[in-house]
Design an enzyme around this catalytic site. Structure first.
Site, PDB file in Angstrom:
ATOM      1  N   GLU A 165       0.833  -1.193   0.000  1.00 34.41           N
ATOM      2  CA  GLU A 165       0.000   0.000   0.000  1.00 34.41           C
ATOM      3  C   GLU A 165       0.871   1.248   0.000  1.00 34.41           C
ATOM      4  O   GLU A 165       2.015   1.233   0.456  1.00 34.41           O
ATOM      5  CB  GLU A 165      -0.913   0.009   1.218  1.00 34.41           C
ATOM      6  CG  GLU A 165      -0.183   0.150   2.548  1.00 34.41           C
ATOM      7  CD  GLU A 165      -1.129   0.247   3.723  1.00 34.41           C
ATOM      8  OE1 GLU A 165      -2.236   0.783   3.553  1.00 34.41           O
ATOM      9  OE2 GLU A 165      -0.757  -0.218   4.819  1.00 34.41           O
TER      10      GLU A 165
ATOM     11  N   ASP B   4      18.639   1.511   5.867  1.00 42.89           N
ATOM     12  CA  ASP B   4      19.001   2.621   4.982  1.00 42.89           C
ATOM     13  C   ASP B   4      18.757   3.940   5.711  1.00 42.89           C
ATOM     14  O   ASP B   4      17.619   4.268   6.045  1.00 42.89           O
ATOM     15  CB  ASP B   4      18.175   2.556   3.702  1.00 42.89           C
ATOM     16  CG  ASP B   4      18.646   3.556   2.648  1.00 42.89           C
ATOM     17  OD1 ASP B   4      19.362   4.502   3.008  1.00 42.89           O
ATOM     18  OD2 ASP B   4      18.295   3.384   1.472  1.00 42.89           O
TER      19      ASP B   4
ATOM     20  N   ASN C 285      13.407   8.151   3.593  1.00 42.46           N
ATOM     21  CA  ASN C 285      12.737   6.885   3.900  1.00 42.46           C
ATOM     22  C   ASN C 285      11.894   6.989   5.175  1.00 42.46           C
ATOM     23  O   ASN C 285      11.192   6.051   5.530  1.00 42.46           O
ATOM     24  CB  ASN C 285      13.759   5.754   4.066  1.00 42.46           C
ATOM     25  CG  ASN C 285      14.372   5.344   2.745  1.00 42.46           C
ATOM     26  OD1 ASN C 285      13.774   5.532   1.689  1.00 42.46           O
ATOM     27  ND2 ASN C 285      15.564   4.786   2.794  1.00 42.46           N
TER      28      ASN C 285
ATOM     29  N   ASP D 299      10.870   1.688   1.709  1.00 50.18           N
ATOM     30  CA  ASP D 299      12.081   1.141   1.101  1.00 50.18           C
ATOM     31  C   ASP D 299      12.785   0.178   2.044  1.00 50.18           C
ATOM     32  O   ASP D 299      13.725   0.540   2.764  1.00 50.18           O
ATOM     33  CB  ASP D 299      13.043   2.260   0.685  1.00 50.18           C
ATOM     34  CG  ASP D 299      14.201   1.720  -0.159  1.00 50.18           C
ATOM     35  OD1 ASP D 299      14.263   0.495  -0.354  1.00 50.18           O
ATOM     36  OD2 ASP D 299      15.028   2.532  -0.600  1.00 50.18           O
TER      37      ASP D 299
END
Length: 218
Positions: free
Chosen positions: A16, A58, A63, A77
């Site tokens: 989603e 990350d 993000n 991500d």
């Protein structure tokens, strides 16, 4: 983030859409809201480690999203995500707790157990390594003035200044797990600095680690 099974295959993962905005946009938001966001970021990072043992590693600030409708942090991500074993996390928590307690002896003990050190290093190398752990743990100490002001933090720069010496004097590479872990925590420090946030890091540490159950002996 919900996986849409009916639109996913063995080669395609459909999830989603997250409707939050990049957290870096919060730089000009009210101080109280920035502090709340930063507190939640740190709580999330520690829970990824000590509760889930699965971290999105990350450190790219984009993000991290903030949903202004729900007031929740959203991560995107997960390509750089990794899992940590219970055995590793038991000892890594003990190592960072030694830093929080300012206990050099315990810091060396768990650094040896985790494989940061071999026991044959020079005193200068051991001191540099333990210094880096103490710096990483500094915001979480009870003795550190709280809430911790990340606008003035120099921890990332101080740790970075130790790296050239440690690279030249290491007798063994650090545990593989720590490369991604340290990158994420450093990114969180820098993000909170960009937000000029003030976080009661000692309380966050206590809240997240108080009910941790160890599976290995000290």
């Amino acid at each position: 983030m919900r996986i849409v099974d009916e639109l996913s295959t063995e080669k395609v993962l459909t999830m989603e859409r997250m409707m939050g905005v990049p957290i870096v946009l919060a730089e000009k938001w009210p101080q109280e809201l920035r502090d709340e966001i930063a507190t939640n970021i740190f709580s999330l990072c520690l829970r990824e480690l000590f509760h889930f043992r699965f971290m999105q590693t990350d450190p790219n600030w984009t993000n991290f999203l903030y949903n202004t409708d729900t007031g929740k942090i959203q991560l995107i991500d997960f390509g750089a995500s990794r899992e940590y074993s219970k055995e590793f996390m038991d000892d890594w928590l003990r190592l960072l707790q030694a830093g929080v307690d300012g206990d050099n002896e315990q810091c060396v003990k768990y650094s040896l157990r985790l494989g940061y050190l071999t026991g044959e290093e020079s005193k200068e190398m051991v001191d540099a390594h333990t210094r880096s752990i103490m710096l990483l743990a500094m915001p979480f100490r009870r003795e550190t003035p709280q809430p911790y002001n990340f606008e003035d933090q120099t921890i990332s720069d101080e740790i970075r200044s130790l790296i050239p010496f440690m690279l030249q004097n290491r007798l063994t590479p650090p545990p593989r797990e720590t490369y991604s872990l340290n990158r994420k925590l450093s990114g969180a420090f820098l993000l909170c600095g960009k937000l000029k946030a003030r976080v009661d890091c000692s309380q966050v540490w206590t809240d997240v680690t108080a009910d941790y159950v160890f599976s290995t002996k000290e």
